[in-house]
Write a protein that holds these residues in place. Structure first.
Motif, short mmCIF file in Angstrom:
data_model
loop_
_atom_site.label_atom_id
_atom_site.label_comp_id
_atom_site.label_asym_id
_atom_site.label_seq_id
_atom_site.Cartn_x
_atom_site.Cartn_y
_atom_site.Cartn_z
N VAL A 1 8.72 -10.85 2.11
CA VAL A 1 8.32 -11.09 0.77
C VAL A 1 8.59 -12.55 0.60
O VAL A 1 9.85 -12.71 0.64
CB VAL A 1 8.61 -10.05 -0.18
CG1 VAL A 1 7.99 -10.60 -1.76
CG2 VAL A 1 8.23 -8.73 -0.13
N GLY A 2 7.64 -13.19 0.16
CA GLY A 2 8.34 -14.75 -0.40
C GLY A 2 8.51 -14.51 -1.65
O GLY A 2 8.15 -13.63 -2.53
N LEU B 1 0.96 -1.30 -0.07
CA LEU B 1 -0.09 0.11 0.01
C LEU B 1 0.91 1.29 0.02
O LEU B 1 0.63 2.26 -0.64
CB LEU B 1 -1.15 0.06 1.32
CG LEU B 1 -2.07 -1.19 1.13
CD1 LEU B 1 -2.91 -1.27 2.50
CD2 LEU B 1 -2.86 -0.85 -0.41
N GLN B 2 1.86 1.31 0.81
CA GLN B 2 2.80 2.47 0.57
C GLN B 2 3.49 2.53 -0.66
O GLN B 2 3.61 3.78 -1.20
CB GLN B 2 3.97 2.25 1.55
CG GLN B 2 3.54 2.29 3.11
CD GLN B 2 4.48 1.98 4.20
OE1 GLN B 2 5.78 1.70 3.95
NE2 GLN B 2 4.25 2.13 5.32
N ALA B 3 3.75 1.57 -1.41
CA ALA B 3 4.39 1.55 -2.66
C ALA B 3 3.29 2.15 -3.77
O ALA B 3 3.54 2.81 -4.34
CB ALA B 3 4.93 0.15 -3.38
N VAL B 4 1.97 1.80 -3.73
CA VAL B 4 0.87 1.99 -4.31
C VAL B 4 0.65 3.81 -4.23
O VAL B 4 0.52 4.58 -5.16
CB VAL B 4 -0.24 1.33 -4.14
CG1 VAL B 4 -1.52 2.18 -5.00
CG2 VAL B 4 -0.25 -0.05 -4.77
N LEU B 5 0.64 4.14 -2.75
CA LEU B 5 0.60 5.34 -2.31
C LEU B 5 1.81 6.40 -3.33
O LEU B 5 1.45 7.52 -3.65
CB LEU B 5 0.80 5.74 -1.14
CG LEU B 5 0.59 7.24 -0.57
CD1 LEU B 5 -0.62 7.91 -1.24
CD2 LEU B 5 0.78 7.30 0.99
N ALA B 6 2.96 5.90 -3.30
CA ALA B 6 3.95 6.46 -3.92
C ALA B 6 3.71 6.69 -5.44
O ALA B 6 4.19 7.86 -6.19
CB ALA B 6 5.55 5.87 -3.73
N GLN C 1 5.19 -4.99 -10.79
CA GLN C 1 5.61 -6.03 -9.62
C GLN C 1 6.04 -5.34 -8.35
O GLN C 1 6.54 -5.49 -7.34
CB GLN C 1 6.69 -6.84 -9.85
CG GLN C 1 6.25 -8.01 -10.85
CD GLN C 1 7.08 -9.17 -11.13
OE1 GLN C 1 8.40 -8.81 -11.18
NE2 GLN C 1 6.48 -10.23 -10.99
N LEU C 2 5.88 -3.84 -8.74
CA LEU C 2 6.42 -2.60 -7.46
C LEU C 2 7.50 -3.04 -6.97
O LEU C 2 7.65 -3.24 -5.53
CB LEU C 2 5.16 -2.70 -6.49
CG LEU C 2 3.71 -2.21 -6.89
CD1 LEU C 2 2.79 -2.29 -5.76
CD2 LEU C 2 3.80 -0.82 -7.36
N GLY C 3 8.38 -3.04 -7.75
CA GLY C 3 9.75 -3.47 -7.37
C GLY C 3 9.91 -4.64 -6.51
O GLY C 3 10.95 -4.79 -5.85
N GLY C 4 9.25 -5.74 -6.95
CA GLY C 4 9.44 -7.03 -6.35
C GLY C 4 8.55 -7.55 -5.29
O GLY C 4 8.51 -8.36 -4.98
N LEU C 5 7.70 -6.30 -4.90
CA LEU C 5 6.74 -6.61 -3.71
C LEU C 5 5.64 -7.64 -4.20
O LEU C 5 5.15 -8.41 -3.41
CB LEU C 5 6.22 -5.53 -3.39
CG LEU C 5 7.08 -4.40 -2.33
CD1 LEU C 5 6.35 -3.17 -1.97
CD2 LEU C 5 7.45 -5.39 -1.09
N ASP D 1 1.98 -0.31 -15.02
CA ASP D 1 3.22 -0.09 -16.08
C ASP D 1 3.99 -1.31 -16.11
O ASP D 1 4.45 -1.98 -14.99
CB ASP D 1 4.13 0.94 -15.30
CG ASP D 1 5.40 1.34 -15.82
OD1 ASP D 1 6.06 0.74 -16.97
OD2 ASP D 1 6.31 2.02 -15.38
N PRO D 2 4.25 -1.76 -17.38
CA PRO D 2 4.70 -3.16 -17.46
C PRO D 2 6.36 -3.04 -16.91
O PRO D 2 6.78 -4.15 -16.67
CB PRO D 2 4.88 -3.28 -19.09
CG PRO D 2 3.97 -2.35 -19.74
CD PRO D 2 3.71 -1.20 -18.57
#
Length: 157
Positions: free
Chosen positions: A155-156, A9-14, A106-110, A101-102
């Motif tokens: 993250v797994g 959710l923090q990555a989405v907010l960014a 993956q939001l930096g692997g998250l 965005d292709p």
């Protein structure tokens, strides 16, 4: 450390804040506690959603999915050629492009990916007091991610 859900959710907010800057809008806020004032429009609003049922557990990795919504609240500036419809469309395109965005789906692997889930019909109308025309739209998404069994902050796999 924050849960993977919170990290997502923090990555989405960014991403939402990046759209705000790109569009030169006024506000990007997560889970607002108070109504937004006229001076805070045009605004992007991130609403946290819940976790969907886990998909399964294998090899110590749990597959999860979090829902969230992004709302657009705009104020028409017809004198500048900015109709509420045009502003809603610009916000829609910018959010979809940012979150899907292709190069960073993956939001930096998250996350494994982000899926659009529909949303509301756009709404338009005059403000209760005054002649201002406002518009709004809510877009729903989900993000699939994995965590390590017994460790909701990692993250797994």
């Amino acid at each position: 450390m924050s849960s993977v859900r919170e990290q997502v959710l923090q990555a989405v907010l960014a991403k939402v804040e990046g759209v705000k800057a790109a569009l030169s809008w006024v506000t990007a806020v997560r889970n607002p506690r108070d109504p937004l004032g006229d001076d805070q429009l045009n605004a992007l609003v991130l609403f946290d959603g819940g976790l969907l049922d886990p998909r399964g557990l294998s090899g110590g990795v749990q597959e999860d999915e979090v829902e969230f919504s992004v709302g657009l609240i705009v104020r028409e500036k017809e004198s500048e050629g900015l109709t509420a419809e045009a502003l809603i469309d610009a916000g829609f395109v910018a959010i979809m492009d940012a979150l899907l965005d292709p190069d960073d789906i993956q939001l930096g692997g998250l996350v494994e990916c982000i899926d659009p889930r529909g949303g509301s019909d756009p709404v338009y109308g005059r403000a209760e007091k005054g002649a201002r025309v406002v518009g709004g739209l809510v877009m729903d998404f989900s993000a699939r991610f994995m965590t390590r069994e017994g460790d909701a902050s990692q993250v797994g796999p």
